[in-house]
Write an enzyme that holds these catalytic residues in place. Structure first.
Site, PDB file in Angstrom:
ATOM      1  N   ARG A 134       0.861  -1.151  -0.183  1.00 42.45           N
ATOM      2  CA  ARG A 134       0.327   0.076  -0.216  1.00 42.45           C
ATOM      3  C   ARG A 134       1.122   1.415   0.178  1.00 42.45           C
ATOM      4  O   ARG A 134       1.457   1.354   0.749  1.00 42.45           O
ATOM      5  CB  ARG A 134      -0.274   0.080   1.138  1.00 42.45           C
ATOM      6  CG  ARG A 134      -2.177  -1.268   1.141  1.00 42.45           C
ATOM      7  CD  ARG A 134      -2.903  -0.923   1.973  1.00 42.45           C
ATOM      8  NE  ARG A 134      -2.667  -0.539   3.895  1.00 42.45           N
ATOM      9  CZ  ARG A 134      -2.429   0.233   4.391  1.00 42.45           C
ATOM     10  NH1 ARG A 134      -4.287   0.943   4.791  1.00 42.45           N
ATOM     11  NH2 ARG A 134      -2.498   0.110   5.693  1.00 42.45           N
ATOM     12  N   SER A 156       7.507  -4.681   7.340  1.00 44.25           N
ATOM     13  CA  SER A 156       6.831  -5.729   8.715  1.00 44.25           C
ATOM     14  C   SER A 156       7.586  -7.177   8.736  1.00 44.25           C
ATOM     15  O   SER A 156       7.447  -8.142   8.374  1.00 44.25           O
ATOM     16  CB  SER A 156       5.845  -5.803   8.327  1.00 44.25           C
ATOM     17  OG  SER A 156       5.383  -4.723   8.500  1.00 44.25           O
ATOM     18  N   ASP A 193       5.290  -3.114  11.726  1.00 44.26           N
ATOM     19  CA  ASP A 193       3.791  -2.577  11.303  1.00 44.26           C
ATOM     20  C   ASP A 193       3.459  -3.135  13.093  1.00 44.26           C
ATOM     21  O   ASP A 193       2.348  -2.086  13.230  1.00 44.26           O
ATOM     22  CB  ASP A 193       2.959  -3.971  10.443  1.00 44.26           C
ATOM     23  CG  ASP A 193       2.921  -4.977  10.940  1.00 44.26           C
ATOM     24  OD1 ASP A 193       4.084  -5.362  11.874  1.00 44.26           O
ATOM     25  OD2 ASP A 193       3.045  -6.372  10.948  1.00 44.26           O
TER      26      ASP A 193
END
Length: 900
Positions: A522, A586, A640
């Protein structure tokens, strides 16, 4: 004139549909806890929870009490793939002194007969399971227990009503055990209707309805347990004995009862009771015919108005007479012969009229029986949520078997009333004897299966002591990771993030955030406003990362990321602006500063080459330079988990822990700088990314790993790594379940012992299926549909087992995750030097958010293991996107403060 008398007995389809609706309403009333006491149709739970599956085998005994004779049976059930069985029986009289005597006399007589039977069959020194067919209304709370509600038929034994008949039988058998070496284990109490269903169910696995239509009448069927308020639990199905003979005892059928029905009822042994039975069972149909013929004769319509003794004598016309007179193929000869024997001397017109009366009476019986049966079939179809249903009805009873037209009429009317049900009618062979043995065989199979299942799943049930041990070991590993001397060898890496502050509400501006952590990537534009109208606005676009990029070269991966950023900047019209950027990456990284992160190792299926040991921020900058279209100010590389903590910290200043429980599993928390030996400085705090997924990689939790955990680990992309994560995260739980299901199937406990090709495919059982299967709102029917989507053709029993397996695997994951988190909150409490800690944990991840029980079990475990900590759990809103922007904003704020 004859038709005028018979008109009220003729029932149109419209009337039958109305009867069907009335009976459906009575069923619902009988199933409800609050309405059952007032219900006349008692809908008694039988505690028979499963139909035969063909794997039953062994020797069984059955005793059958309920008719004019007592019967003892030996049933051999063969596991030969043909579902065959052998029945040997012996009949004993039931003298009046037994059927009208005392309870002890009755049960001693049964024990004597059984002892004689076992001696005859040379079974005395064998311990055999026994099924007890007891054809009277009983309230059951277990399969092997039943309290007699009332005697029916010709039985009136004293001191038995309102007592458990199985206990009475066991006491009588116990006396014999001491004196004559008979040793039996009473496993099941069975109603003859249930026995009929189970006997037919042994031959046809679609059979889920039983019907008795003879001297008495009743029906049973398999009901969803969630609809039976009288029984605890909502998993699976249970056979319900409707006891439908009492339908109408509350007046619900008064508009359909004729003057003849009322007269018959008044002259019966139980006026006002069993009104439906009196309209349809063979015990009463002959008497109904007699009453009609009597009135017609008195009015001069028959026998020249001469009323004979036969017409005045109650019970003189029996069902066998009615059946014989309806044999139309034999013309009027049968009718004339029977009427002559009764001294009625009929004319040919009399014979035609009497034959017509018999037909209408038996036709009404078949119609009413069909309407009530259709109501049951409709309920089954609705329970299964099917547009069209195929099912089988097992039937027994003299009226159905011996009447020349009854069966054909019944079938025809049922199919007319429920055209969306394809019904097969299967005649039962010795339902009360063989059926009791089949119920006993199924009960023994289920008990054996449950024992084997419990043994296999026992290693997943971690007691509190084991969880405390896990908590203590996690705490020790946290300390190893923080200490300079042991850090290099530590499995829990305790990586410093160089995030040294939490949001204070003054953050503002436009920020870009990148989020890489799974199969999607994203790019976000985040606008943060401060002051009284504090807010965070986000705009984002999602891009896929193909497998060939995930497992290609590092350069290809980062070029793909930069291509996605370029598309987003173009899309948002901000390509020229040099915005501060936070990069949520992450994967385990070793950081020397907030804008630098060296990849320790790939997880989650990523395998891009030339990345491990490299600074991912440098790789991103180099890819931006190669493209040479835009420039960005990369302020922070973010995990994350840290983003989750920061997002919640923006809303709640008490949030100092972040937890991810999703595809992966990880925790971060704000640690005192003085405890972080691997970073210079003792003042303030820094967020530590624990990377606790690797807990246990040194073997410290091997004693709680099962063979299924080892199989999943060995088949993974990183064998021997991330062992704790493989026991607690969504990426692996479905695979653990799949391995267990394969093992259960190989042992014959699931899917009829057939391991399908689908089940052999690694990764087919996704964790989302666990969440769906364990949902409280999902009936087992829907569980079966999920399994069918996976190509797994399951029975109701299979679905229960699959749900239980999913439950133990996800519960263990939540408990282990809770034990790890308890060690973190306890550490925070000790760091602060307080007796009681109040703290908030920011949480993200699909497992925590979507699984119906994970969050609750996790929270309960933390409470049990860290009772001095009051922990609030706060769901994060987009920790990887919003969190990255907030970390970037906090870093800019702290940088500006430092410059000033």
């Amino acid at each position: 004139q004859v038709d005028r008398y018979l008109y009220p007995l003729r029932l149109s389809d419209e009337v039958l549909l109305d009867v069907m609706a009335r009976f459906q309403a009575e069923m619902v009333k009988g199933l409800g806890r609050d309405t059952n006491p007032m219900a006349v149709v008692k809908m008694l739970p039988s505690f028979v929870r499963s139909l035969p599956d063909g794997s039953e085998k062994g020797d069984f005994l059955a005793v059958d009490l309920g008719g004019s004779q007592f019967r003892a049976h030996q049933v051999k059930v063969f596991d030969d793939g043909k579902q065959s069985s052998k029945l040997e029986s012996k009949f004993y009289p039931t003298p009046k002194e037994v059927t009208q005597g005392s309870g002890p006399e009755l049960f001693d007589y049964i024990a004597d007969c059984l002892s004689d039977f076992m001696e005859t069959k040379n079974l005395k020194h064998k311990k055999l399971p026994l099924g007890f067919t007891f054809s009277f209304p009983c309230k059951q709370t277990r399969l092997e227990e039943g309290v007699l509600l009332a005697w029916t038929k010709h039985f009136r034994v004293r001191g038995v009503q309102d007592t458990d008949v199985v206990s009475s039988l066991r006491k009588a058998l116990q006396k014999h055990k001491a004196s004559s070496d008979i040793d039996v284990d009473v496993l099941a109490l069975v109603n003859d209707t249930v026995g009929t269903m189970m006997t037919c169910g042994y031959d046809d696995q679609r059979c889920e309805v039983g019907l008795i239509i003879g001297t008495g009448t009743n029906a049973c069927y398999m009901e969803e347990l969630r609809h039976i308020s009288l029984v605890e639990g909502d998993e699976g199905r249970m056979c319900i004995s409707t006891e439908w003979g009492a339908f109408g005892d509350d007046g619900a059928l008064d508009d359909l009862r004729t003057e003849f029905d009322r007269e018959l009822d008044l002259g019966s042994l139980n006026p006002g009771k069993q009104l439906f039975e009196k309209m349809i069972s063979s015990l009463y149909l002959g008497e109904l015919v007699r009453l009609i013929l009597l009135k017609m004769t008195k009015e001069g319509l028959l026998f020249n108005g001469k009323v004979s003794t036969a017409l005045l004598t109650k019970g003189k016309i029996e069902m066998k007479h009615v059946s014989a007179m309806e044999k139309y193929k034999e013309g009027l000869s049968n009718t004339k012969e029977i009427l002559t024997e009764l001294n009625l001397f009929p004319s040919e017109e009399d014979c035609v009229a009497v034959q017509h009366v018999c037909t209408i009476v038996s036709f009404r019986s078949a119609n009413l029986c069909a309407a009530a049966l259709a109501a049951i079939l409709m309920r089954l179809r609705e329970n299964k949520k099917l547009l069209r249903m195929r099912t089988t009805v097992g039937i027994d009873g003299g009226l159905y078997k011996t009447h020349p037209k009854y069966a054909k009429r019944l079938h025809k009317v049922v199919r007319r009333l429920v055209p969306m049900c394809d019904v097969r009618f299967l005649l039962s062979e010795s339902g009360s004897g063989r059926g009791a043995a089949v119920v006993t065989a199924v009960a023994r199979r289920l008990a054996t299966q449950q024992h084997r299942l419990d043994t296999m799943l026992a290693p997943f049930l971690l007691p509190l002591g084991t969880l405390r041990e896990v908590k203590d070991k996690m705490r020790a590993e946290l300390e190893y990771g923080l200490k300079r001397d042991t850090h290099a060898k530590a499995t829990v890496k305790m990586l410093p993030t160089f995030v040294c502050g939490m949001p204070d509400g003054t953050e503002k501006g436009k920020f870009l955030a990148l989020d890489l952590g799974g199969t999607n990537f994203r790019v976000l534009l985040v606008k943060i406003k401060s002051g009284r109208r504090r807010s965070v606005q986000m705009y984002n676009k999602i891009f896929a990362i193909p497998l060939e990029i995930m497992q290609g070269t590092g350069e290809e991966l980062f070029d793909h990321i930069v291509q996605c950023i370029a598309d987003f900047l173009e899309y948002m019209g901000i390509k020229g602006a040099r915005l501060p950027l936070g990069f949520t990456f992450s994967f385990p990284c070793r950081q020397a500063s907030i804008d630098q992160g060296t990849l320790v190792g790939w997880t989650k299926g990523f395998k891009a080459t030339d990345c491990e040991g490299q600074d991912v921020v440098d790789m991103l900058r180099e890819a931006i330079q190669r493209r040479n279209e835009f420039d960005l100010d990369i302020v922070a590389v973010v995990n994350d988990t840290v983003g989750t903590m920061m997002t919640c910290g923006y809303e709640d200043p008490n949030c100092e822990i972040g937890l991810i429980a999703g595809t992966g599993s990880n925790v971060c928390y704000m640690e005192d700088m003085k405890n972080i030996e691997i970073v210079e400085g003792n003042e303030g705090k820094m967020c530590i990314n624990t990377e606790w997924g690797a807990f246990g990689d040194n073997g410290c939790i091997d004693h709680i790993r099962t063979k299924y955990d080892r199989e999943v680990d060995e088949g993974s992309l990183n064998p021997g790594k991330q062992r704790y994560e493989k026991m607690t995260s969504g990426m692996y739980l479905g695979e653990i379940v799949r391995q267990i299901l394969i093992d259960l199937t190989k042992q014959g406990l699931l899917f009829r012992g057939h391991v399908s090709e689908t089940l052999r495919k690694r990764g087919i059982f996704e964790t989302k299926f666990l969440s769906q299967i364990e949902s409280d709102r999902l009936a087992l029917l829907q569980v079966r549909r999920i399994l069918q989507q996976l190509g797994l053709d399951s029975t109701c029993d299979d679905s229960i087992i699959v749900k239980e397996v999913c439950g133990v695997v996800s519960r263990r994951a939540a408990r282990l995750c809770g034990a790890g988190l308890a060690s973190i909150v306890e550490k925070k409490r000790e760091n602060r030097g307080v007796e009681h800690l109040q703290i908030t944990v920011g949480v993200d991840g699909t497992l925590y958010k979507l699984h119906p029980h994970f969050s609750r079990v996790l929270q309960e475990t933390v409470k049990e293991l860290a009772p001095q900590c009051d922990v609030t759990f706060m769901l994060s809103e987009d920790g990887s996107g919003k969190g990255a922007a907030l970390i970037t904003a906090v870093a800019k704020r702290l940088h500006n403060v430092g410059q000033k």
